[in-house]
Design a protein around this motif. Sequence first.
Motif, PDB file in Angstrom:
ATOM      1  N   HIS A   1       0.791  -1.230   0.000  1.00  0.00           N
ATOM      2  CA  HIS A   1       0.000   0.000   0.000  1.00  0.00           C
ATOM      3  C   HIS A   1       0.828   1.289   0.000  1.00  0.00           C
ATOM      4  O   HIS A   1       0.291   2.366  -0.247  1.00  0.00           O
TER       5      HIS A   1
ATOM      6  N   ASP B   1      -0.387   4.116   9.484  1.00  0.00           N
ATOM      7  CA  ASP B   1      -1.636   4.842   9.230  1.00  0.00           C
ATOM      8  C   ASP B   1      -1.915   4.958   7.733  1.00  0.00           C
ATOM      9  O   ASP B   1      -3.050   4.778   7.287  1.00  0.00           O
ATOM     10  N   LEU B   2      -0.870   5.248   6.951  1.00  0.00           N
ATOM     11  CA  LEU B   2      -1.033   5.387   5.509  1.00  0.00           C
ATOM     12  C   LEU B   2      -1.474   4.056   4.887  1.00  0.00           C
ATOM     13  O   LEU B   2      -2.397   4.023   4.064  1.00  0.00           O
TER      14      LEU B   2
ATOM     15  N   LEU C   1      -3.046   1.578   6.374  1.00  0.00           N
ATOM     16  CA  LEU C   1      -4.410   1.275   6.822  1.00  0.00           C
ATOM     17  C   LEU C   1      -5.442   2.128   6.089  1.00  0.00           C
ATOM     18  O   LEU C   1      -6.513   1.634   5.732  1.00  0.00           O
ATOM     19  N   GLU C   2      -5.122   3.398   5.850  1.00  0.00           N
ATOM     20  CA  GLU C   2      -6.023   4.276   5.093  1.00  0.00           C
ATOM     21  C   GLU C   2      -6.277   3.729   3.691  1.00  0.00           C
ATOM     22  O   GLU C   2      -7.350   3.942   3.122  1.00  0.00           O
ATOM     23  N   ARG C   3      -5.300   3.025   3.150  1.00  0.00           N
ATOM     24  CA  ARG C   3      -5.400   2.497   1.782  1.00  0.00           C
ATOM     25  C   ARG C   3      -5.934   1.071   1.749  1.00  0.00           C
ATOM     26  O   ARG C   3      -5.843   0.419   0.719  1.00  0.00           O
TER      27      ARG C   3
END
Length: 193
Positions: free
Chosen positions: A142, A167-168, A170-172
């Motif tokens: 991701h 976080d990046l 998981l956001e994707r």
Amino acid sequence: MLCVHAHSGLAEGEFLTALRAAALDAHQAVRAAVTGRADTRTMATTLTLAIFVWPNMYVVQVGDSRCYLFKDGALHQVTRDQTVGQYMVDVGALTAEQLVHSPLNRVLSSAIGGREAEPLVTRHELNRTSRVLLCSDGLTKHVSNEEIAERIKARESSEQFCHALLDLALERGGTDNITVLSGRLQGPVSALP
């Protein structure tokens, strides 16, 4: 210089061989754990391990978890994904651009407990500004190498850096397990060459 392989009486070549043998021992242990089980599914995992013996880092890798070294302002992927897709790129059957969208990109050709395990052991020289990132493919599925480099250049703490990458991812979508570990030299360096 006092270091692990010198202190234990091993030359560097013997040390690298011992690291490779330890990974193969882990492979055999996982395979043995499956033997005799009613559940016939294969258990397998990737392995990326870094051992620091100043001024070097020794990396043991099986599978597609990665190790990155940020040194002298540039990010270097020091491991090579052990996947069918990467092999296809290596032999010229796929381009790196095609690999990104290929289902072969995530098919392991080597794994601890899998059909085959081919541990790769490498040595990388560190300096006072080096930062290291170990991560599973759940992150790199991701987050691109360019985005990792951008975040690492922000000079955040290792904890902040890991949280930002997690976080990046998981956001994707976070479609796989995500492991992120980072470290850098801290404290006085007067004793370092």
